[in-house]
Design a protein around this motif. Structure first.
Motif, short mmCIF file in Angstrom:
data_model
loop_
_atom_site.label_atom_id
_atom_site.label_comp_id
_atom_site.label_asym_id
_atom_site.label_seq_id
_atom_site.Cartn_x
_atom_site.Cartn_y
_atom_site.Cartn_z
N LEU A 61 13.38 -7.20 -34.81
CA LEU A 61 13.08 -5.78 -35.02
C LEU A 61 11.70 -5.61 -35.67
CD1 LEU A 61 13.93 -2.81 -35.02
CD2 LEU A 61 15.05 -3.20 -37.22
N LEU A 109 8.52 -3.79 -33.86
CA LEU A 109 7.92 -2.59 -34.47
C LEU A 109 6.45 -2.83 -34.84
CD1 LEU A 109 10.87 -1.26 -36.67
CD2 LEU A 109 9.98 -0.26 -34.56
N GLY A 163 18.12 -7.53 -46.74
CA GLY A 163 17.51 -6.33 -47.31
C GLY A 163 16.05 -6.18 -46.97
N GLY A 164 15.41 -5.39 -47.78
CA GLY A 164 14.01 -5.09 -47.52
C GLY A 164 13.94 -4.00 -46.48
N PRO A 165 13.30 -2.89 -46.83
CA PRO A 165 13.23 -1.81 -45.86
C PRO A 165 12.38 -2.20 -44.66
CG PRO A 165 11.86 -1.34 -47.78
CD PRO A 165 12.59 -2.61 -48.08
N ILE A 166 12.71 -1.65 -43.53
CA ILE A 166 11.90 -1.84 -42.33
C ILE A 166 10.77 -0.81 -42.39
CG2 ILE A 166 11.93 -1.79 -39.80
CD1 ILE A 166 13.79 -3.90 -40.86
N PRO A 167 9.51 -1.25 -42.32
CA PRO A 167 8.43 -0.27 -42.42
C PRO A 167 8.53 0.77 -41.29
CG PRO A 167 7.59 -2.52 -42.46
CD PRO A 167 9.03 -2.61 -42.12
N PRO A 168 8.46 2.04 -41.63
CA PRO A 168 8.62 3.07 -40.61
C PRO A 168 7.39 3.13 -39.70
CG PRO A 168 7.98 4.06 -42.67
CD PRO A 168 8.17 2.60 -42.96
N PRO A 169 7.57 3.60 -38.48
CA PRO A 169 6.43 3.76 -37.58
C PRO A 169 5.41 4.72 -38.20
CG PRO A 169 8.49 4.06 -36.41
CD PRO A 169 8.83 4.04 -37.87
#
Lengths: 105, 246
Positions: free
Chosen positions: B183, B187, B110-116
């Motif tokens: 990922l 990023l 889990g944990g959201p992937i920080p958006p660009p």
């Protein structure tokens, strides 16, 4: 002189399902982000890939992000390695020779 | 043409049979690669030297255990990664969480992937600028800013060219976890490099990533705040076009 920016151009979009039609915008964004790696590495599941490319065709920010990620990898791959200090190599080979002699057959 | 893999295998077999010169040649063939990986993970030259020495001593000791289905350099890089992680662990001391995943620390879950946050095309192609000293410094700095666990997976996978499976094995983590770390690493590096190499006139707005996305960027990340505060100049007739998602 300013060059025309190189932006990844995906193949022409086909009439396929959108990358994601369900969920909140945040969910779509997360799905897109999570698929970027496999897409860039060329291992994205073909069924998802079509949707991904269809999304890319209509989404300039996503095109740029995909292109940025590719350029980032290219840049690091193309970077020159650190030169190994001569002394470090000499000490290594000396150590290996000593230990080789001392090791049991 | 003799393949590098065949040369390595031949040398390994001769070294196993007791020929020192064969092992010495294996060291000469791969020492720079091992040194580079260690230097990039640990940054200090003296730590990199320790890793190189420990790696080849381990290799010498365990040469009989090298199974020939893996490429010799992959095997070496796995040993080197292990030694580098030991040094990282020592540096971190006992108070902090271990480098490898432990229960409840699997990032794949889990944990959201920080958006660009900063999205812009680069001013120049990566391949054209790779040799410039200032670019090299930028790359080193960006890599140094990464969390070591993200740095290690990026180096193994994208710089050394290991498969995700081999990189995961080297780090003692699951493939799923390796993928998420990779990922995040890619990023983060993208974000950092684009802020330096991006052409502000091509800048576009990403998805705001808050629920009320008609009201601009959320306050959740420093990067978003920076992006909102310092909008780059935009070419006439090229307004910020689309959000990250339609």
């Amino acid at each position: 002189m300013k060059r025309k920016p190189s932006v990844y151009r995906p193949p022409a979009a086909k009439a396929v399902r959108r990358f994601s039609l369900s969920g909140t915008p945040e969910m779509k964004c997360q799905k897109m982000l999570r698929a970027i790696n496999d897409y860039v590495d060329g291992v994205l599941d073909p069924a998802i890939c079509e949707g991904f490319e269809s999304h890319l065709a209509g989404c300039n920010p996503c095109q740029i992000v995909v292109d940025n990620v590719r350029q980032t990898i290219t840049l690091y791959k193309a970077g020159k390695p650190y030169p190994m200090p001569v002394g470090c190599s000499r000490r290594l080979h000396r150590l290996i020779r000593e230990r080789w002699k001392a090791k049991p057959e | 043409m003799v393949m590098a893999v065949d040369v390595d295998l031949d040398l390994v077999r001769r070294a196993r049979a007791g020929e020192f010169e064969a092992f010495d040649r294996l060291v000469a063939r791969h020492e720079r690669r091992v040194y580079n990986l260690a230097r990039r993970i640990l940054r200090r030259p003296e730590d990199a030297e320790d890793v190189v020495q420990e790696t080849f001593l381990s290799a010498m000791q365990h040469l009989a255990g090298f199974r020939e289905e893996a490429a010799f350099p992959t095997w070496l890089l796995r040993i080197a990664t292990n030694h580098a992680l030991k040094i990282l662990r020592k540096r971190r001391g006992l108070r902090t969480v271990p480098f490898e995943e432990s229960r409840g620390r699997d990032e794949s879950a889990g944990g959201p992937i920080p958006p660009p946050a900063y999205i812009a095309s680069w001013r120049e192609d990566a391949e054209r600028v790779a040799d410039r000293p200032e670019i090299r410094r930028l790359l080193d700095r960006a890599l140094a800013e990464l969390d070591p666990k993200h740095r290690a997976i990026f180096l193994l996978r994208d710089v050394e060219g290991l498969s995700t499976e081999d990189a995961a094995r080297a780090l003692g983590i699951t493939v799923a976890n390796a993928k998420v770390r990779l990922l995040r690493a890619r990023l983060k590096l993208r974000e950092r490099l684009t802020r330096s190499l991006g052409d502000p006139s091509t800048r576009v707005e990403g998805h705001a990533h808050d629920h009320d996305h008609d009201h601009g960027h959320g306050p959740s990340s420093g990067a978003s705040r920076d992006a909102a505060r310092v909008p780059g100049p935009r070419a006439p007739g090229r307004p910020i076009r689309r959000r990250f998602h339609p």
